[in-house]
Design a protein around this motif. Structure first.
Motif, short mmCIF file in Angstrom:
data_model
loop_
_atom_site.label_atom_id
_atom_site.label_comp_id
_atom_site.label_asym_id
_atom_site.label_seq_id
_atom_site.Cartn_x
_atom_site.Cartn_y
_atom_site.Cartn_z
N LEU A 198 0.81 -1.22 0.00
CA LEU A 198 0.00 0.00 0.00
C LEU A 198 0.85 1.27 0.00
N GLY A 199 2.15 1.16 0.17
CA GLY A 199 3.01 2.34 0.23
C GLY A 199 3.56 2.74 -1.12
N GLU A 200 4.67 3.48 -1.08
CA GLU A 200 5.28 4.03 -2.29
C GLU A 200 6.20 2.99 -2.94
N PHE A 201 6.15 2.91 -4.28
CA PHE A 201 6.99 1.98 -5.04
C PHE A 201 8.24 2.70 -5.55
N GLU A 202 9.34 1.95 -5.64
CA GLU A 202 10.56 2.47 -6.24
C GLU A 202 10.94 1.59 -7.43
N ILE A 203 11.36 2.23 -8.53
CA ILE A 203 11.82 1.48 -9.70
C ILE A 203 13.23 1.00 -9.42
N THR A 204 13.40 -0.30 -9.29
CA THR A 204 14.70 -0.87 -8.92
C THR A 204 15.48 -1.42 -10.11
N ASN A 205 14.83 -1.58 -11.24
CA ASN A 205 15.56 -2.10 -12.40
C ASN A 205 14.80 -1.75 -13.68
N VAL A 206 15.55 -1.30 -14.68
CA VAL A 206 15.00 -1.06 -16.02
C VAL A 206 15.92 -1.77 -17.02
N LYS A 207 15.38 -2.75 -17.70
CA LYS A 207 16.20 -3.54 -18.64
C LYS A 207 15.64 -3.40 -20.04
N LYS A 208 16.47 -2.85 -20.93
CA LYS A 208 16.06 -2.66 -22.33
C LYS A 208 16.87 -3.59 -23.22
N GLN A 209 16.23 -4.20 -24.20
CA GLN A 209 16.95 -5.04 -25.15
C GLN A 209 16.15 -5.18 -26.45
N VAL A 210 16.84 -5.67 -27.47
CA VAL A 210 16.21 -5.91 -28.76
C VAL A 210 16.06 -7.42 -28.93
N ARG A 211 14.87 -7.86 -29.17
CA ARG A 211 14.61 -9.29 -29.35
C ARG A 211 14.26 -9.60 -30.80
N LYS A 212 14.75 -10.74 -31.25
CA LYS A 212 14.46 -11.18 -32.61
C LYS A 212 13.39 -12.28 -32.59
N LYS A 213 12.50 -12.21 -33.53
CA LYS A 213 11.50 -13.27 -33.69
C LYS A 213 11.69 -13.88 -35.06
N GLU A 214 12.17 -15.13 -35.06
CA GLU A 214 12.49 -15.80 -36.31
C GLU A 214 11.22 -16.27 -37.03
N PRO A 215 11.24 -16.27 -38.37
CA PRO A 215 10.08 -16.79 -39.11
C PRO A 215 9.99 -18.30 -38.98
N LYS A 216 8.81 -18.82 -39.12
CA LYS A 216 8.62 -20.27 -39.09
C LYS A 216 9.07 -20.88 -40.41
N LEU A 217 9.37 -22.18 -40.37
CA LEU A 217 9.80 -22.90 -41.56
C LEU A 217 8.61 -23.10 -42.50
N PRO A 218 8.88 -23.45 -43.77
CA PRO A 218 7.77 -23.72 -44.70
C PRO A 218 6.86 -24.82 -44.17
N PHE A 219 5.65 -24.85 -44.67
CA PHE A 219 4.70 -25.86 -44.23
C PHE A 219 5.14 -27.26 -44.63
N ILE A 220 4.90 -28.20 -43.72
CA ILE A 220 4.85 -29.62 -44.07
C ILE A 220 3.39 -30.04 -43.88
N THR A 221 3.07 -31.27 -44.17
CA THR A 221 1.66 -31.69 -44.13
C THR A 221 1.03 -31.42 -42.77
N SER A 222 1.72 -31.82 -41.69
CA SER A 222 1.13 -31.68 -40.36
C SER A 222 0.95 -30.23 -39.96
N THR A 223 1.97 -29.37 -40.21
CA THR A 223 1.83 -27.97 -39.82
C THR A 223 0.80 -27.25 -40.68
N LEU A 224 0.66 -27.66 -41.94
CA LEU A 224 -0.38 -27.07 -42.78
C LEU A 224 -1.76 -27.40 -42.23
N GLN A 225 -1.96 -28.65 -41.83
CA GLN A 225 -3.25 -29.05 -41.26
C GLN A 225 -3.52 -28.31 -39.95
N GLN A 226 -2.50 -28.14 -39.13
CA GLN A 226 -2.68 -27.44 -37.85
C GLN A 226 -3.03 -25.97 -38.05
#
Length: 673
Positions: A233-261
């Protein structure tokens, strides 16, 4: 010189004939022309004592087809076998060679992964002999399925009135039944979360309690939640700020099972529907100036792409988006994948979804667009996101707030319709900065049981376990529904995804197979057999030894089951059939339990079972503390009773029958993350 080319599909034959010209006649076998005969001991069509020698017969509906093929083959100088590029296709070519009297060592087998002019003409420049390793593998699979299917089906029909069993279908059914057991045995556990709302520079943002005294926060009940609430209920203090760049890789081409899913989750198509649409896209679509197959062969478990396609895709990516969008080619095949041909991709990148839209049905367009986008995206650069993780601490209670902002869309430039990237912008926050929470909210949750299998989840599970093959998933799912072992329906009134529920007969079938055939009908053994079939295809495993080892293990189990499995008679309704006077009994069909005459099929009288009305909510006399509407006594999906607001879904307030709602705490059912 006249040449005869035999393919599987009539629609495919028309497309290919246009490419080859007047010296070639292209006709269709319309799939398999023959199968194991139903003769010999137990009607297996297999001589178990003579190294499992098979006996084949031309199916009744294909006699005219075979007669026509023989007549045409006599009139030409050369017969080419151009069936599909997989084990089934190889087996069909071998059967055609046998029936037409062709030399199996002749160089007359033509294989292409896509139906385009260049691919087809190139394949005819490099014919080969029939691959007997693939033929033996398919033949062994068929013999295994015949032995298990015939013997188990006969046993189960006799003992428990089940319609059939199978090497893979019964394992798929077991997955569904075992999941239902887990759900029924599940006991929900209570837990609470604590969230804080902060405001800076006119921007609100949320933070959630993550740690208490440096350890993961676990609020198991209302007492824990209230203690944490009061400590913050009291006052909060910012104890850490972490900045970074994240990569999101593309998925591989479809195979039969992933196409159906993906087609199931993103487009709402069943596995069977997906494969039917993909088959048409593969075989050829009549475009403005030509007939062309728009995608490569859709039965594959390889993500490999051809050098020609990669080069064309890279050029298109640079032209449309720039060099920054170029990614690296990646391929990742499962150890069980056959890698016989490429992943599923468009045959010609010039045929963009919008260019060919007018020539496609709505479903064809949706599926082709997704295949096109996935293949192109797989060769693009990853998306980049700027992330910031902020820790706000107070009295040794650490809250975390996360912000994300897309910095570079990368592959999402073409795949954003199927993957979302939502920005969450935090105000500028700095370490040692202090602030008060605008609001603290403590919420009650209950853990949820495991999800029932949807088509997509079942296919993914089968793929991960190594049971079945991509080309068989659709058929397996169709079979267990047709046999009345499972139903596919919505789990709740608000759920959009249909899931599998086992029927009573499905549960009984699995119970008896578990009891008497646990050594054979299980995930591990079925996956092992798939590996052996791969070994036979590669020439590394002796197919006779594989069949002999299986049979010596299986046959004693069948004998034991016949001696010891209790025979269950159909349950009588207690009424006489209105048409013939014999007893009416309960039976199980594709759509669940129904009433039928005991003399079926002599008397075909049937009727539905009248379902009892769903239990209606009852007034409780209590009022909702959140909106003032009346609370109703309702029954949950687990059979428990609770009080829920009559103004649902606008108001989602719920509470236990015994408990009262605490004034500072809001209860809310949610899935445990």
């Amino acid at each position: 010189m006249k040449n005869l080319v035999i393919v599987e599909s009539p629609s495919k034959s028309k497309t290919i004939e246009k490419y080859l010209g007047k010296d070639f006649e292209v006709v269709s076998s319309k799939g398999h022309i023959r199968d194991l005969a139903i003769k010999g001991k137990d009607g297996l069509g297999v001589d178990v004592e003579n190294d499992f020698a098979p006996s084949y017969s031309v199916s009744k509906e294909k006699k005219d087809v075979v007669k026509d093929l023989k007549a045409r083959a006599k009139k030409v100088d050369q017969v080419y076998l151009a069936t599909d590029p997989d084990r089934e296709g190889e087996a069909i070519s071998w059967h055609l060679a046998q029936v037409l009297g062709l030399d199996v060592d002749d160089v007359n087998r033509v294989v292409f992964n896509e139906i385009t002019k260049d691919a087809v003409l190139g394949a005819f420049d490099h014919p080969r002999t029939i691959d007997m390793g693939l033929v033996r593998s398919q033949e062994t699979r068929r013999i295994l399925d015949r032995i298990i299917g015939f013997k188990l089906s006969k046993l189960l029909k006799n003992k428990i009135k089940s319609k059939s069993a199978g090497r893979v279908q019964s394992v798929a059914l077991k997955l569904i039944v075992d999941r239902e057991k887990e759900i029924k045995a599940f006991i929900p556990e209570e837990y609470w979360t604590l969230d804080a709302i902060f405001n800076k520079d006119g921007k609100e943002f949320n933070a959630s309690l993550a740690k208490i005294n440096g350890k993961k926060a676990e609020l198991k009940n209302e007492v824990d939640a209230k203690a944490a609430y009061e400590a913050c209920l009291g006052e909060f203090e910012i104890t850490n700020v972490k900045k970074q760049v994240r990569k999101k890789e593309p998925k591989l081409p479809f195979i039969t099972s992933t196409l159906q899913q993906e087609a199931s989750t993103k487009l709402g198509f069943s596995a069977k529907r997906t494969m039917s649409i993909a088959q048409r896209l593969y075989e050829g679509i009549e475009l403005k100036s030509s007939t062309e197959g728009l995608i490569t062969y859709m039965r594959t478990d390889s993500t490999r792409l051809s050098d020609v396609f990669i080069k064309a895709a890279h050029e298109k990516i640079v032209d449309d988006f720039g060099k920054d969008y170029l990614g690296n080619y990646k391929v990742k095949n499962d150890e069980n994948s056959q890698d016989a041909h490429e992943g599923i991709r468009p045959t010609n990148l010039a045929n963009t979804p919008e260019e060919v839209k007018d020539y496609l049905s709505a479903e064809q367009y949706k599926l082709y667009k997704m295949i096109y986008a996935r293949a192109l995206a797989s060769l693009m650069a990853p998306a980049k996101t700027n992330t910031v993780a902020v820790t706000l601490s107070q009295n040794k209670h650490d809250f975390t707030a996360n912000g994300t902002e897309l910095a570079f869309d990368g592959y999402l430039a073409v795949y954003s319709d199927y993957e979302s990237s939502k920005d969450v912008i935090l105000p500028e926050l700095n370490e040692k900065e202090t602030m008060n929470a605008k609001e603290l909210k403590s919420n009650q949750h209950f853990t949820e049981p495991p999800l029932r299998y949807s088509e997509a989840r079942l296919i993914k599970q089968m793929e991960e376990e190594g049971i079945g093959r991509p080309s068989t998933y659709s058929m397996i799912i169709d079979t267990i529904q047709a046999r009345g072992y499972v139903s596919l329906e919505k789990s709740t009134e608000t759920s959009k995804t249909k899931v599998f529920f086992p029927t009573e007969q499905g549960e009984l079938t699995t119970e008896k197979l578990d009891q008497y055939f646990n050594d054979i009908i299980n995930v591990k053994y079925t996956a092992q057999m798939e590996s052996e079939l791969d070994g036979i295809a590669d020439g590394e495993t002796d197919y006779v030894k594989s069949l002999r080892d299986f049979y010596n293990r299986f046959e004693p189990l069948v004998d034991h089951a016949y001696e010891n499995m209790e025979k269950i008679e159909a349950e009588k309704v207690g009424e006489a059939c209105p048409e013939c006077g014999n007893d009416l009994v309960y039976r199980v069909g594709r759509f669940g339990k129904f009433i039928s005459c005991s003399t079926f099929p002599e008397c075909k009288y049937t009727r539905k079972i009248e379902q009892p009305e769903k239990e209606k909510p009852e007034p409780s006399g209590k009022m909702c503390p959140e909106c003032g509407a009346e609370l109703l006594k309702r029954k949950s999906r687990y059979g428990n009773y609770f009080l829920g607001c009559s103004n649902f879904p606008k108001c989602k307030h719920i509470e236990n029958i015994e408990g009262e709602e605490a004034p500072k705490f809001r209860r809310k059912a949610a899935k445990k993350k």
